[in-house]
Design a protein around this motif. Structure first.
Motif, mmCIF file in Angstrom:
data_model
loop_
_atom_site.group_PDB
_atom_site.id
_atom_site.type_symbol
_atom_site.label_atom_id
_atom_site.label_comp_id
_atom_site.label_asym_id
_atom_site.label_seq_id
_atom_site.Cartn_x
_atom_site.Cartn_y
_atom_site.Cartn_z
ATOM 1 N N GLY A 176 0.816 -1.214 0.000
ATOM 2 C CA GLY A 176 0.000 0.000 0.000
ATOM 3 C C GLY A 176 0.845 1.257 0.000
ATOM 4 N N TYR A 177 1.918 1.243 0.766
ATOM 5 C CA TYR A 177 2.806 2.400 0.819
ATOM 6 C C TYR A 177 3.562 2.581 -0.495
ATOM 7 C CZ TYR A 177 1.780 2.177 5.786
ATOM 8 O OH TYR A 177 1.138 2.145 6.981
ATOM 9 N N ILE A 178 3.963 1.481 -1.086
ATOM 10 C CA ILE A 178 4.629 1.553 -2.383
ATOM 11 C C ILE A 178 3.660 2.100 -3.434
ATOM 12 C CG2 ILE A 178 5.682 0.179 -4.233
ATOM 13 C CD1 ILE A 178 6.699 -1.711 -1.976
ATOM 14 N N GLY A 179 2.427 1.630 -3.393
ATOM 15 C CA GLY A 179 1.407 2.142 -4.311
ATOM 16 C C GLY A 179 1.172 3.631 -4.141
ATOM 17 N N MET A 180 1.235 4.116 -2.900
ATOM 18 C CA MET A 180 1.068 5.555 -2.654
ATOM 19 C C MET A 180 2.223 6.346 -3.265
ATOM 20 S SD MET A 180 -0.576 5.501 1.217
ATOM 21 C CE MET A 180 0.567 6.666 1.787
ATOM 22 N N VAL A 181 3.429 5.805 -3.202
ATOM 23 C CA VAL A 181 4.583 6.483 -3.793
ATOM 24 C C VAL A 181 4.459 6.511 -5.317
ATOM 25 C CG1 VAL A 181 7.092 6.402 -4.090
ATOM 26 C CG2 VAL A 181 6.096 6.010 -1.840
ATOM 27 N N VAL A 182 4.012 5.409 -5.908
ATOM 28 C CA VAL A 182 3.776 5.385 -7.356
ATOM 29 C C VAL A 182 2.753 6.454 -7.727
ATOM 30 C CG1 VAL A 182 2.853 4.036 -9.285
ATOM 31 C CG2 VAL A 182 4.395 2.956 -7.657
ATOM 32 N N THR A 183 1.681 6.538 -6.969
ATOM 33 C CA THR A 183 0.649 7.538 -7.241
ATOM 34 C C THR A 183 1.190 8.953 -7.097
ATOM 35 O OG1 THR A 183 -1.071 6.011 -6.512
ATOM 36 C CG2 THR A 183 -1.638 8.353 -6.541
ATOM 37 N N ALA A 184 1.983 9.206 -6.065
ATOM 38 C CA ALA A 184 2.567 10.533 -5.877
ATOM 39 C C ALA A 184 3.491 10.888 -7.043
ATOM 40 C CB ALA A 184 3.330 10.590 -4.556
ATOM 41 N N GLY A 185 4.270 9.912 -7.523
ATOM 42 C CA GLY A 185 5.126 10.149 -8.683
ATOM 43 C C GLY A 185 4.323 10.438 -9.935
ATOM 44 N N THR A 186 3.203 9.750 -10.087
ATOM 45 C CA THR A 186 2.335 9.982 -11.240
ATOM 46 C C THR A 186 1.758 11.390 -11.208
ATOM 47 O OG1 THR A 186 1.767 7.635 -11.314
ATOM 48 C CG2 THR A 186 0.292 9.132 -12.458
ATOM 49 N N VAL A 187 1.313 11.817 -10.032
ATOM 50 C CA VAL A 187 0.745 13.160 -9.892
ATOM 51 C C VAL A 187 1.820 14.220 -10.144
ATOM 52 C CG1 VAL A 187 -0.275 14.770 -8.228
ATOM 53 C CG2 VAL A 187 -1.126 12.427 -8.375
ATOM 54 N N LEU A 188 3.000 14.028 -9.571
ATOM 55 C CA LEU A 188 4.098 14.976 -9.783
ATOM 56 C C LEU A 188 4.448 15.073 -11.259
ATOM 57 C CD1 LEU A 188 6.334 16.821 -8.662
ATOM 58 C CD2 LEU A 188 7.749 14.757 -8.439
ATOM 59 N N SER A 189 4.536 13.940 -11.918
ATOM 60 C CA SER A 189 4.843 13.919 -13.343
ATOM 61 C C SER A 189 3.761 14.626 -14.157
ATOM 62 C CB SER A 189 5.006 12.481 -13.811
ATOM 63 O OG SER A 189 5.340 12.431 -15.161
ATOM 64 N N ALA A 190 2.526 14.425 -13.785
ATOM 65 C CA ALA A 190 1.425 15.090 -14.496
ATOM 66 C C ALA A 190 1.501 16.602 -14.316
ATOM 67 C CB ALA A 190 0.090 14.558 -14.003
ATOM 68 N N PHE A 191 1.839 17.058 -13.112
ATOM 69 C CA PHE A 191 1.988 18.496 -12.878
ATOM 70 C C PHE A 191 3.142 19.088 -13.687
ATOM 71 C CE2 PHE A 191 -0.167 18.103 -8.553
ATOM 72 C CZ PHE A 191 -1.334 18.697 -9.002
ATOM 73 N N LEU A 192 4.226 18.343 -13.827
ATOM 74 C CA LEU A 192 5.400 18.833 -14.551
ATOM 75 C C LEU A 192 5.281 18.666 -16.059
ATOM 76 C CD1 LEU A 192 8.218 17.408 -12.238
ATOM 77 C CD2 LEU A 192 7.410 19.772 -12.380
ATOM 78 N N SER A 193 4.312 17.897 -16.521
ATOM 79 C CA SER A 193 4.227 17.560 -17.941
ATOM 80 C C SER A 193 4.013 18.781 -18.830
ATOM 81 C CB SER A 193 3.130 16.535 -18.190
ATOM 82 O OG SER A 193 1.871 17.102 -17.929
ATOM 83 N N SER A 194 3.261 19.756 -18.369
ATOM 84 C CA SER A 194 3.037 20.951 -19.183
ATOM 85 C C SER A 194 4.358 21.658 -19.455
ATOM 86 C CB SER A 194 2.065 21.888 -18.472
ATOM 87 O OG SER A 194 1.903 23.075 -19.203
ATOM 88 N N PHE A 195 5.167 21.796 -18.428
ATOM 89 C CA PHE A 195 6.483 22.416 -18.580
ATOM 90 C C PHE A 195 7.371 21.578 -19.492
ATOM 91 C CE2 PHE A 195 10.901 22.579 -17.064
ATOM 92 C CZ PHE A 195 11.191 23.907 -17.342
ATOM 93 N N ILE A 196 7.371 20.278 -19.289
ATOM 94 C CA ILE A 196 8.234 19.387 -20.073
ATOM 95 C C ILE A 196 7.797 19.358 -21.537
ATOM 96 C CG2 ILE A 196 8.982 16.990 -20.377
ATOM 97 C CD1 ILE A 196 8.781 16.736 -17.292
ATOM 98 N N LEU A 197 6.483 19.337 -21.773
ATOM 99 C CA LEU A 197 5.986 19.286 -23.150
ATOM 100 C C LEU A 197 6.278 20.584 -23.911
ATOM 101 C CD1 LEU A 197 2.639 17.359 -22.687
ATOM 102 C CD2 LEU A 197 4.638 16.620 -24.002
ATOM 103 N N GLN A 198 6.518 21.680 -23.205
ATOM 104 C CA GLN A 198 6.934 22.915 -23.872
ATOM 105 C C GLN A 198 8.379 22.826 -24.338
ATOM 106 O OE1 GLN A 198 6.178 26.088 -21.116
ATOM 107 N NE2 GLN A 198 3.969 25.962 -21.363
ATOM 108 N N LYS A 199 9.164 21.976 -23.667
ATOM 109 C CA LYS A 199 10.590 21.849 -23.979
ATOM 110 C C LYS A 199 10.874 20.767 -25.022
ATOM 111 C CE LYS A 199 11.619 24.879 -20.861
ATOM 112 N NZ LYS A 199 11.811 26.235 -21.290
ATOM 113 N N LEU A 200 10.094 19.694 -25.032
ATOM 114 C CA LEU A 200 10.330 18.632 -26.000
ATOM 115 C C LEU A 200 9.023 18.044 -26.491
ATOM 116 C CD1 LEU A 200 10.537 15.445 -24.281
ATOM 117 C CD2 LEU A 200 12.161 16.983 -23.253
ATOM 118 N N LYS A 201 9.097 17.334 -27.582
ATOM 119 C CA LYS A 201 7.907 16.771 -28.221
ATOM 120 C C LYS A 201 7.335 15.623 -27.400
ATOM 121 C CE LYS A 201 9.119 17.967 -32.918
ATOM 122 N NZ LYS A 201 9.328 17.503 -34.282
#
Length: 154
Positions: free
Chosen positions: A42-67
């Motif tokens: 369960g704790y590992i799953g929470m970390v995966v979820t937190a990483g997914t959310v963080l990545s989703a938040f950063l994706s707009s910035f990243i998609l401006q830099k690369l395709k």
């Protein structure tokens, strides 16, 4: 955009859903072999979820830099590396599951955000529904939980 590319995107989302059930179905065996508590999943799953959310938040910035195709390729590599790395964790290194979970979460979030953005910009809205249906197919066709086939007396 072509139908062939859309089918590849759908298949990518099917494969994005497949690992979601792997942790729950494999961790009882992993925990038993490594002397860990099953609660750790369960704790590992929470970390995966937190990483997914963080990545989703950063994706707009990243998609401006690369395709999107480069973000998807890199994210697929992160996710695949995370799945492979899970098999190398040995007794006494349970903390490694959490580092690997970060990789898997960042990878999954990058794939999800990049492909969602791409489909939203280049296809009709109905394809977004089918995209997430594809994820559901992957998540539901992943490996079954070992207790699902438990026979009395085993």
């Amino acid at each position: 955009m072509g139908l062939a590319l859309l089918l590849v995107i759908y298949l990518t989302f099917v494969s994005l859903g497949l690992p979601d059930s792997v942790l729950g179905s494999s961790f009882p065996a992993i925990a038993g072999n490594l002397g860990l508590s099953s609660d750790l999943a369960g704790y590992i799953g929470m970390v995966v979820t937190a990483g997914t959310v963080l990545s989703a938040f950063l994706s707009s910035f990243i998609l401006q830099k690369l395709k999107a195709k480069y973000l998807v390729a890199f994210s697929v590599l992160l996710t695949a590396a995370g799945l492979l790395a899970f098999s190398f964790v040995s007794e006494g290194y349970a903390w490694a599951f959490f580092l690997i979970a970060i990789l898997m979460g960042l990878g999954a979030g990058g794939i999800d955000a990049a492909l969602n953005n791409f489909v939203a910009l280049h296809y009709k809205p109905i394809h977004m529904n089918w995209l997430h249906c594809s994820w559901g197919i992957g998540a539901s066709t992943g490996p079954p939980h070992p207790r699902l086939f438990h026979r009395p007396g085993d």
